[in-house]
Design a protein around this motif. Structure first.
Motif, PDB file in Angstrom:
ATOM      1  N   GLU A 147      34.961 -35.945  -1.434  1.00  0.00           N
ATOM      2  CA  GLU A 147      33.714 -36.412  -0.022  1.00  0.00           C
ATOM      3  C   GLU A 147      32.496 -37.352  -1.450  1.00  0.00           C
ATOM      4  N   PHE A 148      32.257 -38.282  -1.125  1.00  0.00           N
ATOM      5  CA  PHE A 148      31.261 -39.516  -1.769  1.00  0.00           C
ATOM      6  C   PHE A 148      30.057 -38.404  -2.731  1.00  0.00           C
ATOM      7  N   ASP A 149      29.445 -37.482  -2.294  1.00  0.00           N
ATOM      8  CA  ASP A 149      28.343 -36.377  -2.317  1.00  0.00           C
ATOM      9  C   ASP A 149      29.129 -35.451  -3.178  1.00  0.00           C
ATOM     10  N   HIS A 150      30.786 -35.270  -3.604  1.00  0.00           N
ATOM     11  CA  HIS A 150      31.226 -34.081  -3.811  1.00  0.00           C
ATOM     12  C   HIS A 150      32.271 -34.307  -4.011  1.00  0.00           C
ATOM     13  N   PRO A 151      32.462 -34.882  -5.410  1.00  0.00           N
ATOM     14  CA  PRO A 151      33.860 -35.265  -5.168  1.00  0.00           C
ATOM     15  C   PRO A 151      35.254 -34.113  -5.443  1.00  0.00           C
ATOM     16  N   THR A 152      34.756 -33.565  -5.950  1.00  0.00           N
ATOM     17  CA  THR A 152      36.038 -32.449  -6.300  1.00  0.00           C
ATOM     18  C   THR A 152      36.473 -32.077  -5.057  1.00  0.00           C
ATOM     19  N   ARG A 153      35.728 -32.424  -3.593  1.00  0.00           N
ATOM     20  CA  ARG A 153      35.084 -31.260  -1.738  1.00  0.00           C
ATOM     21  C   ARG A 153      36.891 -32.176  -1.399  1.00  0.00           C
ATOM     22  N   LEU A 154      37.979 -31.928  -0.502  1.00  0.00           N
ATOM     23  CA  LEU A 154      38.392 -33.570   0.430  1.00  0.00           C
ATOM     24  C   LEU A 154      37.804 -32.937   1.919  1.00  0.00           C
ATOM     25  N   GLU A 155      37.894 -34.706   2.353  1.00  0.00           N
ATOM     26  CA  GLU A 155      36.600 -34.776   3.595  1.00  0.00           C
ATOM     27  C   GLU A 155      38.254 -35.383   4.392  1.00  0.00           C
ATOM     28  N   SER A 156      37.812 -35.321   5.479  1.00  0.00           N
ATOM     29  CA  SER A 156      38.425 -35.586   6.252  1.00  0.00           C
ATOM     30  C   SER A 156      38.325 -36.153   7.308  1.00  0.00           C
ATOM     31  N   GLY A 157      38.767 -37.037   7.858  1.00  0.00           N
ATOM     32  CA  GLY A 157      38.798 -37.911   9.588  1.00  0.00           C
ATOM     33  C   GLY A 157      39.441 -37.812  10.524  1.00  0.00           C
ATOM     34  N   ALA A 158      39.550 -38.436  11.629  1.00  0.00           N
ATOM     35  CA  ALA A 158      40.285 -38.158  13.023  1.00  0.00           C
ATOM     36  C   ALA A 158      40.001 -38.845  14.393  1.00  0.00           C
ATOM     37  N   VAL A 159      40.653 -40.647  14.338  1.00  0.00           N
ATOM     38  CA  VAL A 159      40.326 -41.556  16.224  1.00  0.00           C
ATOM     39  C   VAL A 159      41.684 -41.632  16.994  1.00  0.00           C
ATOM     40  N   ASP A 160      41.596 -40.784  17.286  1.00  0.00           N
ATOM     41  CA  ASP A 160      42.763 -40.139  18.962  1.00  0.00           C
ATOM     42  C   ASP A 160      42.253 -41.167  19.712  1.00  0.00           C
ATOM     43  N   TRP A 161      43.254 -42.821  20.024  1.00  0.00           N
ATOM     44  CA  TRP A 161      42.641 -43.374  20.907  1.00  0.00           C
ATOM     45  C   TRP A 161      43.727 -43.291  22.098  1.00  0.00           C
ATOM     46  N   ASN A 162      44.008 -43.086  23.413  1.00  0.00           N
ATOM     47  CA  ASN A 162      45.326 -43.299  23.807  1.00  0.00           C
ATOM     48  C   ASN A 162      44.840 -43.340  25.922  1.00  0.00           C
ATOM     49  N   SER A 163      44.151 -44.091  25.810  1.00  0.00           N
ATOM     50  CA  SER A 163      43.060 -44.440  27.241  1.00  0.00           C
ATOM     51  C   SER A 163      42.144 -45.718  26.873  1.00  0.00           C
ATOM     52  N   PRO A 164      42.222 -46.704  27.823  1.00  0.00           N
ATOM     53  CA  PRO A 164      41.499 -47.731  28.561  1.00  0.00           C
ATOM     54  C   PRO A 164      40.054 -47.568  27.929  1.00  0.00           C
ATOM     55  N   LYS A 165      39.906 -46.719  28.710  1.00  0.00           N
ATOM     56  CA  LYS A 165      38.449 -46.283  28.189  1.00  0.00           C
ATOM     57  C   LYS A 165      38.224 -46.067  26.351  1.00  0.00           C
ATOM     58  N   ASP A 166      39.555 -46.021  25.570  1.00  0.00           N
ATOM     59  CA  ASP A 166      39.028 -45.910  24.330  1.00  0.00           C
ATOM     60  C   ASP A 166      38.273 -47.125  23.371  1.00  0.00           C
ATOM     61  N   LEU A 167      39.234 -48.734  23.928  1.00  0.00           N
ATOM     62  CA  LEU A 167      38.561 -49.991  24.126  1.00  0.00           C
ATOM     63  C   LEU A 167      36.838 -50.059  24.109  1.00  0.00           C
ATOM     64  N   PRO A 168      36.598 -50.387  22.809  1.00  0.00           N
ATOM     65  CA  PRO A 168      34.675 -51.234  23.193  1.00  0.00           C
ATOM     66  C   PRO A 168      34.849 -52.179  24.322  1.00  0.00           C
ATOM     67  N   PRO A 169      33.696 -52.112  24.705  1.00  0.00           N
ATOM     68  CA  PRO A 169      33.061 -53.078  25.697  1.00  0.00           C
ATOM     69  C   PRO A 169      33.428 -54.985  24.923  1.00  0.00           C
ATOM     70  N   GLY A 170      34.692 -55.218  26.546  1.00  0.00           N
ATOM     71  CA  GLY A 170      34.922 -57.139  26.263  1.00  0.00           C
ATOM     72  C   GLY A 170      35.796 -56.872  25.058  1.00  0.00           C
ATOM     73  N   GLU A 171      36.618 -56.034  24.706  1.00  0.00           N
ATOM     74  CA  GLU A 171      38.281 -55.818  23.216  1.00  0.00           C
ATOM     75  C   GLU A 171      39.100 -55.450  24.512  1.00  0.00           C
ATOM     76  N   ASP A 172      39.949 -56.596  24.290  1.00  0.00           N
ATOM     77  CA  ASP A 172      41.900 -55.798  24.510  1.00  0.00           C
ATOM     78  C   ASP A 172      42.188 -55.311  23.838  1.00  0.00           C
ATOM     79  N   ALA A 173      42.006 -55.174  22.444  1.00  0.00           N
ATOM     80  CA  ALA A 173      43.074 -53.624  21.349  1.00  0.00           C
ATOM     81  C   ALA A 173      41.902 -53.682  20.828  1.00  0.00           C
ATOM     82  N   GLY A 174      42.647 -52.487  20.190  1.00  0.00           N
ATOM     83  CA  GLY A 174      41.949 -52.021  18.378  1.00  0.00           C
ATOM     84  C   GLY A 174      42.953 -52.091  17.769  1.00  0.00           C
TER      85      GLY A 174
END
Length: 243
Positions: A147-174
């Protein structure tokens, strides 16, 4: 040698690994170098090992702490996460739970010995799970860091893409980059049209080679894999043993 030095002497770190994944609705293409750094009390040593593997029909690649020599092992966690099946997002979610339970003890010991090895900007572990399911390419990206404010703590994040709707407008790939990608980022920013007109595998190989050229911790043969509706297609196996 005290117990912390003994611990570090057996720790394999995918430091400065370069991973680049390109997700499109009908295919996901992933490349990674093969250089592994083993950080020991006597100094760093290097070897080339496979960083792109199949666990239970799901494909994984990772950078950060590969194993600690005392039970934590990313390959073992990937097998555990995959054995119940389900979607790629399901497998990633199970891996996230397993890693969140195991990593705090590992990172605590590493941070006591060398608090500079990892920072909020240098994650303990980054991992991608990918494949093809339900008529679309799918990718899940995980990050485990301080964590940025608490370096002794573990932070996690996740991103899931599994559909064409996950693409930002105007983009053809991530584009998903992990590990050391400073040089490729500069290249992409300087030449916005850099990838137009060339195959995805050519783009990935070119970007990883940029990192190899300037970073001694990135190197060895490149492993390069694409998964689409017809299965897995290896453009380069690198040092991976493919059946």
């Amino acid at each position: 040698m005290n117990r912390y030095l003994l611990f570090l002497a057996s720790t394999a770190l995918l430091r400065a690994t370069t991973i680049l994944a390109i997700w499109e609705p009908m295919a996901v293409t992933v490349g990674v170098d093969s250089r592994i750094t083993r950080h020991t009390a006597q100094g760093d040593s290097y070897s080339d090992e496979c960083k792109l593997w199949n666990s239970g029909g799901y494909y994984f690649t990772a950078t950060g702490i590969l194993n600690d020599g005392a039970g934590f092992n990313v390959h073992s966690l990937s097998l555990e996460a995959a054995k119940k099946g389900g979607s790629i997002a399901d497998v990633a979610a199970r891996f996230k739970v397993l890693a969140e339970a195991a990593l705090p003890g590992v990172t605590s010991r590493i941070n006591r010995l060398d608090p500079t090895l990892f920072t909020p900007e240098k994650p303990y572990l980054e991992l991608i799970v990918f494949g093809f399911e339900n008529g679309s390419a799918a990718i899940s990206a995980l990050s485990f860091h301080q964590e940025f404010d608490h370096p002794t703590r573990l932070e996690s994040g996740a991103v899931d893409w599994n559909s064409p709707k996950d693409l930002p407008p105007g983009e053809d790939a991530g584009f998903f980059s992990m590990g050391d990608h400073t040089r490729m980022d500069r290249y992409m920013d300087a030449l916005p049209d850099w990838s137009i007109g060339q195959p995805r595998e050519t783009t990935i190989r070119q970007m990883i080679q940029l990192e190899v050229k300037d970073n001694p911790n990135v190197g060895g043969p490149i492993s390069l894999l694409q998964v689409d509706s017809s299965g897995a297609h290896w453009f380069d196996t690198g040092v991976c043993h493919v059946p």
